[in-house]
Structure formats: C-alpha cells, structure tokens
Design an enzyme around this catalytic site. Sequence first.
Site, short mmCIF file in Angstrom:
data_model
loop_
_atom_site.label_atom_id
_atom_site.label_comp_id
_atom_site.label_asym_id
_atom_site.label_seq_id
_atom_site.Cartn_x
_atom_site.Cartn_y
_atom_site.Cartn_z
N GLY A 248 -0.72 -18.78 31.61
CA GLY A 248 -1.38 -19.07 30.35
C GLY A 248 -2.63 -18.34 29.96
N PRO A 291 1.07 -16.13 36.03
CA PRO A 291 0.67 -15.32 34.87
C PRO A 291 1.80 -14.41 34.40
CG PRO A 291 -0.17 -14.35 36.90
CD PRO A 291 0.49 -15.65 37.29
N GLY A 292 2.01 -14.35 33.12
CA GLY A 292 2.98 -13.41 32.54
C GLY A 292 2.24 -12.44 31.66
N ARG A 293 1.76 -12.98 30.53
CA ARG A 293 1.08 -12.17 29.52
C ARG A 293 -0.07 -11.34 30.12
NH1 ARG A 293 1.31 -13.83 24.18
NH2 ARG A 293 1.75 -15.93 24.90
N ARG A 330 7.06 -11.08 17.18
CA ARG A 330 5.99 -12.05 17.41
C ARG A 330 5.19 -12.42 16.16
NH1 ARG A 330 2.14 -11.64 20.38
NH2 ARG A 330 2.09 -13.77 21.18
N TYR A 334 5.33 -16.23 15.33
CA TYR A 334 4.09 -16.98 15.61
C TYR A 334 2.92 -16.61 14.71
CZ TYR A 334 6.65 -16.83 20.08
OH TYR A 334 7.62 -16.85 21.04
N CYS A 361 16.41 -5.64 6.91
CA CYS A 361 16.64 -6.13 5.55
C CYS A 361 16.19 -7.57 5.45
CB CYS A 361 18.11 -6.00 5.20
SG CYS A 361 18.52 -4.30 4.93
N GLU A 362 14.89 -7.75 5.44
CA GLU A 362 14.33 -9.10 5.40
C GLU A 362 12.83 -8.98 5.15
OE1 GLU A 362 15.62 -11.68 8.46
OE2 GLU A 362 13.77 -12.83 8.48
N1 LLP Z 1 5.00 -20.48 33.60
C1 LLP Z 1 5.80 -21.16 32.75
C2 LLP Z 1 6.50 -22.33 33.23
C3 LLP Z 1 5.93 -20.74 31.43
O1 LLP Z 1 6.70 -21.42 30.61
C4 LLP Z 1 5.25 -19.58 30.99
C5 LLP Z 1 5.38 -19.10 29.62
C6 LLP Z 1 4.45 -18.89 31.91
C7 LLP Z 1 4.35 -19.37 33.22
C8 LLP Z 1 3.70 -17.64 31.56
O2 LLP Z 1 2.72 -17.86 30.63
P1 LLP Z 1 1.73 -16.65 30.22
O3 LLP Z 1 0.87 -16.31 31.40
O4 LLP Z 1 2.59 -15.50 29.84
O5 LLP Z 1 0.98 -17.17 29.09
N2 LLP Z 1 7.08 -15.89 23.66
C9 LLP Z 1 5.74 -16.42 23.54
C10 LLP Z 1 5.21 -16.92 24.86
C11 LLP Z 1 6.09 -17.98 25.49
C12 LLP Z 1 5.56 -18.46 26.78
C13 LLP Z 1 6.57 -19.23 27.51
N3 LLP Z 1 6.18 -19.65 28.80
C14 LLP Z 1 4.84 -15.33 22.97
O6 LLP Z 1 5.34 -14.26 22.65
O7 LLP Z 1 3.65 -15.55 22.81
#
Ligand code: LLP
Length: 432
Positions: A248, A291-293, A330, A334, A361-362
């Site tokens: 997050g 962490p992903g983002r 995105r 969002y 086309c949108e």
């Molecule tokens: N763990 C779980 C269980 C999650 O559902 C997520 C993200 C993460 C970790 C990673 O979160 P991050 O560090 O990336 O914030 N598509 C959306 C984001 C969806 C996030 C879903 N879950 C966007 O483009 O902003």
Amino acid sequence: MLSENITINSAGHLCFAGHDVCELAQRFGTPLYLMDEGRIRENCRVYLNAFRKNFGENAMPAYASKAASFRRIYEIMREEGMGIDVVSSGEIFTAVKAGFPMEKSMFHSNNKTDADIRYAISCGVGCFVVDGEDELLRLEQIAAEQGHTQRILLRLTPGIDPHTYEAINTGRVDSKFGTAIETGQAMPLIRLALEQKHIELAGFHCHVGSQVFEEDVFQRTANIMVGFMAEVRDELGFTAKILNLGGGYGVRYVESDPAADIGARIGEVAEHIRAVAQKHDFPMPFIVMEPGRSIVADAGMTVYQVGAVKRIPGYKNYVSIDGGMGDNPRYALYGAKYTVLSGNRALEEADFPCDLVGRCCESGDIIQPEILLPSATCRDDIVCVCTTGAYNYSMASNYNRVPRPPIVMLRDHDAYVAVRRETLEDIAALDV
Ligand code: LLP
C-alpha cells in the site's frame, strides 16, 4: 524532475535511466513500456534492508506481482531474495517459469477456483491466504485428497479506512476481501481452521488499501491485528506466528504527491509492532509486507508517438497518441494523475494546455486531462508518461484490437526486450 531516473540530454531529449527515449522509440517502436531494472532492484533493497535492520531474519517483503507480472520480474525478485504475492494461476505459472522458489510465494484471491487450488498446491505455493470459510473447507478437502498439508494465513479485515480512492480501499469491514474482526466472524473461522487436519494455520493477513500516504495506517492496523492475535491466544490457545500487513505505500505520480521515505516508515512500524506486542505480552511475529506499486511504479515510463494535435478555439486542445486506455486504463478507471513530458522537446517551455488522449473509439480514452506540452508539439513527436511501472502493463487490454506494447528493460547501457510487442497475428490467435 519527478524521479532521479528522469533526465534531459544535450540534444534536448528526455532520458530514462540514462537512455534517450527518442532513440529507444526509434529502435523499439511506440507505444513502448520502459522499465528501469536498476530502480526495481533499488526499490526492493529499500524493503530488504529496512526489514533486515528492523526485524532481523524474522520477516520477509513479498512483491505484490499484480502490479507488474511477467517472467523477467519474477527472475529479478528471485535474484533479490524477495518473496512474492500471487493472485491467480496465471501469475503462479509465470513465476514458476522464472524459476521462482514458490515456497516464498503467498497466494491471494477472494475466489480461488478448485483448479487454482489444485494448481497452486502442485506448484508448491508456500502459503495460501485464505479469504473465508468456503475456501477454507474446499482447500481442506483438496489437500486431503492429495495427502498434503497446506500452510495458510487467514485474511482478516481490520476495519481501517486508509483514505485512498474507493476502488482500492480494501481494509474496511464491508470489503469483499477477508473476514471481519468487528462482526465477530473471525474467531469462529479461526476455530474452524484449527480443526482442519490438512491445514496448518500460521497466522493472519490484512491489506487496507493502495496508494496510501497516511503516516500511521500500518500502526493503526498493527494495533488491531496484534490485539486480536492476543485475543485469539487467550480464547483458543493459538499463538499466530506470522503477521502479513499487506501492501500500500504510495508513490509520486505528480510533483504535488509527497515522497514517502519507506525505509524510515518501516522502522517506525517495526517499533510500533514491538511495543504493541509487548503490551499484550505477545511474541514478536514474523512480519510480511506486500509492496507492489512502490517496487515498480517509478521504474516505469510509457513512450508514445503523437498522431494528431487538435485545437478547438475557445474550447480546448487535444494531443492524440498511438496508445491509450488499452495500455493505461488508470485515468479511465480511477481518475489517476500522471506527469506527462515531451520526449523530443524536453527543454522547450510547456505552455500548451491540452488533454492527452488515446486512439480508442471512446471519449473516455484519456491518459491525462489538462496537461501542458510545448506549443510546437506536432505529429511524430514523442510524448512520455511517467511512473507507469505499476498496474499499467498488468491491466492492459486489447480493446479495439490494439496490440499491447512491449516491455523494454533498461540496465546500465543495455536495453533488452522482456516482453515482446503483440502482433496482429497474436490479436487474432484465439479466434477458432
Ligand atoms: N497485497 C494485497 C492483498 C493487495 O490486494 C495489493 C493490491 C497489494 C498487496 C499491493 O498493494 P500496493 O503496494 O501495490 O499498493 N489497480 C489499482 C491498484 C489495485 C491494488 C490491488 N491490491 C491501481 O492501478 O491503482
């Protein structure tokens, strides 16, 4: 500049990770996803070092691979010593192909099909993050059939609102994910999990949201989770070993976004967890974060070619590029903010107000409204969108049967294709 890996060279061209984006556009075509391999590795090391420093060996950062999932990224995660979070058989398949040690993977999803469960077990997924009773009972049944004992975490909703945008706000009681503590449903689920013969309950998971900037979110979450873990111990005699706090941390998409010092934040979170554990006389759990983002976002940039500039006097201006919501949905989804920079006019003043729009086309196919580009911007120019490493490629579609761009990785002086460009043949390949 928004991020240190974005610079401008003497030709007045934008550079990403030291590479001239106009040259890359020439060489690899557009639209083009770029990824800065060095930055991905640095971002991993921020977590790895902070974890080692603050938790010792008793912790693991796990890359949430939904942010960007392709074989090369799992190889990098393996090399860096990260764990991973996977959410589908497709992500598991890709990680296995990369030779990722699957005992370091956590398998999420609020609806794992029987096929997913069987496949994940056969691939040796280390830990299932079980969402609720339906999954728990089916997992027990399938594990029993296979003579396997599966390690799990139970996903709980701590009832925290992290104040991020609605679609990615997941920690509240009314979320589709996990089982709520507040409603009294978590305790009986834990009892049920402990009764299963082919399930080893190792601890708990929660994830409160994404693109979160509030400083104390993980602290508030830890209060509830560790407090509840102590309750579980007192009521059921079960001491959970693992606490997974999810992902997050937010990243900077525009100059006005704050820059989070993640290493320092993790230190504060660690200190807080230790204090709460002490208060409840609870042993310090093994800590996981996902962490992903913050691992991949600022390691990404998308490069487009301009096809048209449309001026509507007295109204507005449009710059149309050769990509769009297919490679970056995105804003459409969002209202996400992005920084847009000219690739070939990087030193010219950006004083031309326009909307950067795609080729679908949108009307909703907008990459970013109300931006500024140099007023000389014209067809064949290069325009770059920053911070596109997370949730762009992974959410890309073939809407309008537009092929998806390749991913080119930048490593020192080297640029190599990690995902090739889709062809028109690929687009029609599934039609029987
Ligand atoms: N763990 C779980 C269980 C999650 O559902 C997520 C993200 C993460 C970790 C990673 O979160 P991050 O560090 O990336 O914030 N598509 C959306 C984001 C969806 C996030 C879903 N879950 C966007 O483009 O902003």
